[in-house]
Each structure stands twice: as structure tokens, then as C-alpha cells.
Motif scaffolding. Structure first.
Motif, PDB file in Angstrom:
ATOM      1  N   MET A   1       0.852  -1.198   0.000  1.00 56.78           N
ATOM      2  CA  MET A   1       0.000   0.000   0.000  1.00 56.78           C
ATOM      3  C   MET A   1       0.889   1.249   0.000  1.00 56.78           C
ATOM      4  N   ILE A   2       0.699   2.055  -1.012  1.00 53.40           N
ATOM      5  CA  ILE A   2       1.481   3.297  -1.078  1.00 53.40           C
ATOM      6  C   ILE A   2       0.519   4.483  -0.980  1.00 53.40           C
ATOM      7  N   LEU A   3       0.708   5.275   0.067  1.00 53.79           N
ATOM      8  CA  LEU A   3      -0.155   6.439   0.280  1.00 53.79           C
ATOM      9  C   LEU A   3       0.604   7.699  -0.090  1.00 53.79           C
ATOM     10  N   GLY A   4      -0.132   8.680  -0.578  1.00 53.22           N
ATOM     11  CA  GLY A   4       0.466   9.992  -0.798  1.00 53.22           C
ATOM     12  C   GLY A   4      -0.222  10.983   0.114  1.00 53.22           C
ATOM     13  N   ILE A   5       0.595  11.747   0.867  1.00 58.74           N
ATOM     14  CA  ILE A   5       0.018  12.797   1.712  1.00 58.74           C
ATOM     15  C   ILE A   5       0.375  14.138   1.101  1.00 58.74           C
TER      16      ILE A   5
ATOM     17  N   VAL B   1       4.332   5.751   2.951  1.00 63.37           N
ATOM     18  CA  VAL B   1       3.617   7.013   2.815  1.00 63.37           C
ATOM     19  C   VAL B   1       4.586   8.047   2.240  1.00 63.37           C
ATOM     20  N   ILE B   2       4.150   8.685   1.146  1.00 63.14           N
ATOM     21  CA  ILE B   2       4.980   9.706   0.500  1.00 63.14           C
ATOM     22  C   ILE B   2       4.434  11.070   0.907  1.00 63.14           C
ATOM     23  N   ASP B   3       5.288  11.857   1.562  1.00 65.42           N
ATOM     24  CA  ASP B   3       4.922  13.202   2.004  1.00 65.42           C
ATOM     25  C   ASP B   3       5.365  14.160   0.892  1.00 65.42           C
ATOM     26  N   ALA B   4       4.390  14.659   0.108  1.00 66.31           N
ATOM     27  CA  ALA B   4       4.760  15.415  -1.090  1.00 66.31           C
ATOM     28  C   ALA B   4       3.818  16.592  -1.315  1.00 66.31           C
ATOM     29  N   PRO B   5       4.307  17.826  -1.093  1.00 66.21           N
ATOM     30  CA  PRO B   5       3.449  18.996  -1.287  1.00 66.21           C
ATOM     31  C   PRO B   5       2.881  19.080  -2.713  1.00 66.21           C
ATOM     32  N   LEU B   6       3.659  18.619  -3.705  1.00 61.40           N
ATOM     33  CA  LEU B   6       3.193  18.734  -5.094  1.00 61.40           C
ATOM     34  C   LEU B   6       2.723  17.389  -5.655  1.00 61.40           C
ATOM     35  N   LEU B   7       2.247  16.542  -4.768  1.00 60.94           N
ATOM     36  CA  LEU B   7       1.789  15.202  -5.185  1.00 60.94           C
ATOM     37  C   LEU B   7       0.833  15.266  -6.375  1.00 60.94           C
ATOM     38  N   LEU B   8      -0.160  16.140  -6.267  1.00 67.17           N
ATOM     39  CA  LEU B   8      -1.220  16.168  -7.287  1.00 67.17           C
ATOM     40  C   LEU B   8      -0.836  16.998  -8.510  1.00 67.17           C
TER      41      LEU B   8
ATOM     42  N   THR C   1       2.107  16.920  -9.840  1.00 66.42           N
ATOM     43  CA  THR C   1       3.188  16.225 -10.554  1.00 66.42           C
ATOM     44  C   THR C   1       2.831  14.754 -10.761  1.00 66.42           C
ATOM     45  N   LYS C   2       3.720  14.061 -11.447  1.00 67.88           N
ATOM     46  CA  LYS C   2       3.447  12.650 -11.728  1.00 67.88           C
ATOM     47  C   LYS C   2       3.628  11.769 -10.494  1.00 67.88           C
ATOM     48  N   THR C   3       3.994  12.354  -9.385  1.00 69.16           N
ATOM     49  CA  THR C   3       4.130  11.571  -8.148  1.00 69.16           C
ATOM     50  C   THR C   3       2.809  10.848  -7.850  1.00 69.16           C
ATOM     51  N   LYS C   4       1.692  11.475  -8.246  1.00 70.31           N
ATOM     52  CA  LYS C   4       0.381  10.866  -7.948  1.00 70.31           C
ATOM     53  C   LYS C   4       0.232   9.495  -8.604  1.00 70.31           C
ATOM     54  N   ASN C   5       0.955   9.274  -9.718  1.00 73.32           N
ATOM     55  CA  ASN C   5       0.868   7.966 -10.389  1.00 73.32           C
ATOM     56  C   ASN C   5       1.533   6.851  -9.581  1.00 73.32           C
ATOM     57  N   LEU C   6       2.301   7.237  -8.571  1.00 71.40           N
ATOM     58  CA  LEU C   6       3.020   6.219  -7.787  1.00 71.40           C
ATOM     59  C   LEU C   6       2.206   5.738  -6.592  1.00 71.40           C
ATOM     60  N   VAL C   7       1.086   6.409  -6.294  1.00 67.37           N
ATOM     61  CA  VAL C   7       0.386   6.095  -5.043  1.00 67.37           C
ATOM     62  C   VAL C   7      -0.953   5.390  -5.287  1.00 67.37           C
ATOM     63  N   ASP C   8      -1.341   4.571  -4.295  1.00 67.61           N
ATOM     64  CA  ASP C   8      -2.635   3.880  -4.382  1.00 67.61           C
ATOM     65  C   ASP C   8      -3.758   4.778  -3.871  1.00 67.61           C
ATOM     66  N   LYS C   9      -3.464   5.560  -2.848  1.00 69.84           N
ATOM     67  CA  LYS C   9      -4.490   6.434  -2.250  1.00 69.84           C
ATOM     68  C   LYS C   9      -3.879   7.804  -1.953  1.00 69.84           C
ATOM     69  N   VAL C  10      -4.720   8.823  -2.073  1.00 70.76           N
ATOM     70  CA  VAL C  10      -4.279  10.198  -1.807  1.00 70.76           C
ATOM     71  C   VAL C  10      -4.971  10.719  -0.549  1.00 70.76           C
ATOM     72  N   ILE C  11      -4.163  11.267   0.348  1.00 65.55           N
ATOM     73  CA  ILE C  11      -4.707  11.896   1.562  1.00 65.55           C
ATOM     74  C   ILE C  11      -4.378  13.387   1.500  1.00 65.55           C
ATOM     75  N   VAL C  12      -5.387  14.226   1.662  1.00 65.11           N
ATOM     76  CA  VAL C  12      -5.153  15.674   1.698  1.00 65.11           C
ATOM     77  C   VAL C  12      -5.315  16.158   3.133  1.00 65.11           C
ATOM     78  N   VAL C  13      -4.294  16.844   3.633  1.00 65.06           N
ATOM     79  CA  VAL C  13      -4.371  17.446   4.966  1.00 65.06           C
ATOM     80  C   VAL C  13      -4.739  18.916   4.774  1.00 65.06           C
ATOM     81  N   ASN C  14      -5.729  19.329   5.520  1.00 68.08           N
ATOM     82  CA  ASN C  14      -6.255  20.676   5.341  1.00 68.08           C
ATOM     83  C   ASN C  14      -6.239  21.456   6.657  1.00 68.08           C
ATOM     84  N   ALA C  15      -5.709  22.682   6.584  1.00 69.45           N
ATOM     85  CA  ALA C  15      -5.801  23.579   7.746  1.00 69.45           C
ATOM     86  C   ALA C  15      -6.141  24.978   7.243  1.00 69.45           C
ATOM     87  N   ASP C  16      -6.889  25.716   8.038  1.00 77.72           N
ATOM     88  CA  ASP C  16      -7.252  27.086   7.650  1.00 77.72           C
ATOM     89  C   ASP C  16      -6.006  27.969   7.647  1.00 77.72           C
TER      90      ASP C  16
END
Ligand code: ATP
Length: 196
Positions: A1-5, A112-119, A121-136
Motif C-alpha cells: 500500500m502506497i499512500l500519498g500525503i 507514505v509519501i509526504d509530497a506537497p506537489l503530489l497532485l 506532478t506525476k508523483t500521484k501515479n506512484l500512489v494507491d491512495k491520496v490523503i489531503v491534509v487541510n488547515a485554515d
């Protein structure tokens, strides 16, 4: 399982990745890989110095990331240029690290790949699931130690808007409360993934 944060600057990506790490996920930090490339990958260093000028160097001839940031965070075209130079090398190193982890852990590797530009860039092609962390914004201002308010505003403007990030995500973590709240949400995701 490869996650992208992913998530905006100072949203809590690294803190969230740390929680996954405590639950046996290996963390790959795309920013750290980028920093190492700036220090050690001489062909890329040369291309960046040629592109952005010697004024990005400090007294020891190292690329000063703050100076480079001042240039690219003010200019979308320059930001895209920097990403185009860095991107392939970052992806290559992420793939290497994934392979090393798979060699150690086999098919059950949890990454888990911690990547600010995950979405972005092509980094998103490496992950099974994408997690977005959100703060105001207010939380981001309060928590970011390395950037001023105006710098953060500029960087936020350059990043993909939050609603678009959320559209591409499998999970969204709200990081507007305390660490326990963040941890609870991350653990819920881990539990869900374990059930699959
Ligand atoms: P960057 O984009 O700069 O890499 P990031 O998205 O990785 O940032 P973190 O480094 O995880 O964000 O968090 C920024 C700061 O906010 C850190 O000092 C972290 O300890 C703190 N922080 C994160 N989440 C919380 C929280 N829920 N409560 C209090 N502090 C938090």
C-alpha cells in the motif's frame, strides 16, 4: 500500500506522515529528497544556477533555498521551470526508495509519501491512495515558523486550490484542532486501509 500525503504549506503533512510512521508505514519525504538533490546532484545544481543566476548561492557556493524560493514563489513561470528541472530526479529517487522498502518488506510494504506537489506532478501515479491534509489560513500562519504571513500568502496562491486537491483525494484530514484530533483521523484511515 502506497499512500500519498499532500496539502498546502504548513497544513500538517509531515506531522500526519509521522503518525503513519508510528503505525509501521515507511515515510518518503519528497521535500527532503529535493533538498538533497540541490546539495549533491551536480548536473541539476548547474542547470538551476544557469537558470536562476549565481545570486541564489550562499558564501559557501551552496544553493540557498530561501533565495531560490524568493524567486520562484513570486513567479509562476519560474516555479514551473524549477519544478521541471527537479521533478524527474525527485520521482526517480522516490521510486528507488519505494523499491528499497519493497525489497525489505516484500508485497506487504506500507509506504507514505509526504509530497506537497503530489497532485501537481506525476508523483500521484506512484500512489494507491491520496490523503489531503487541510488547515485554515489562520492555523497555517500560526504554525509556520519558516515563512512570514505574506510569504505564505504568495505560496498558497501558487499551489493547487484546496477544493481541487480534495476532488482528487481519497481521504481528507481536517487539521484545525489539536494533535489528538489529527491523530484520531489518521488512525481511522489506517484502520479502514487495514480492513481492505
Ligand atoms: P511544510 O509545508 O512547511 O513542509 P507541513 O504541511 O509538513 O509543512 P508540519 O511541518 O507537519 O506541516 O506542521 C507545521 C507545524 O505545525 C509544525 O510545527 C507542527 O508541529 C505543527 N502542527 C501540525 N499540526 C498541528 C496540530 N494539530 N496542532 C498543533 N500544532 C500542529
Amino acid at each position: 500500500m502506497i499512500l500519498g500525503i499532500t496539502g498546502s504549506i504548513g497544513s500538517g503533512k509531515t506531522t500526519a506522515a509521522g503518525i503513519f510512521s508510528r503505525h509501521h508505514y515507511s515515510v518518503i519525504d519528497a521535500d527532503r529528497i529535493g533538498h538533497e538533490i540541490l546539495k549533491k546532484n551536480f548536473p541539476i545544481r548547474k542547470r538551476i544556477i544557469n537558470e536562476f543566476g549565481k545570486e541564489i548561492l550562499d558564501n559557501s557556493k551552496n544553493i540557498n533555498r530561501k533565495k531560490l524560493g524568493d524567486i520562484v514563489f513570486n513567479d509562476k513561470k519560474k516555479s514551473r521551470k524549477l519544478n521541471s528541472i527537479m521533478h524527474q530526479a525527485i520521482i526517480k529517487e522516490i521510486k528507488n526508495q519505494i523499491q528499497r522498502i519493497k525489497n525489505q518488506c516484500g508485497g506487504n510494504a506500507k509506504v507514505v509519501i509526504d509530497a506537497p506537489l503530489l497532485l501537481e506532478t506525476k508523483t500521484k501515479n506512484l500512489v494507491d491512495k491520496v490523503i489531503v491534509v487541510n488547515a485554515d489560513k489562520r492555523k497555517i500562519f500560526a504554525r509556520s515558523k519558516h515563512f512570514s504571513k505574506s510569504e505564505i500568502e504568495r505560496i498558497l496562491k501558487m499551489q493547487m486550490p484546496l477544493n481541487e486537491k480534495i476532488r482528487h483525494s481519497d481521504f481528507v484530514i481536517d487539521n484545525n484542532k489539536d494533535l489528538a484530533h489529527l491523530e484520531k483521523q489518521a488512525e481511522k484511515i489506517i484502520e479502514k486501509l487495514n480492513q481492505k
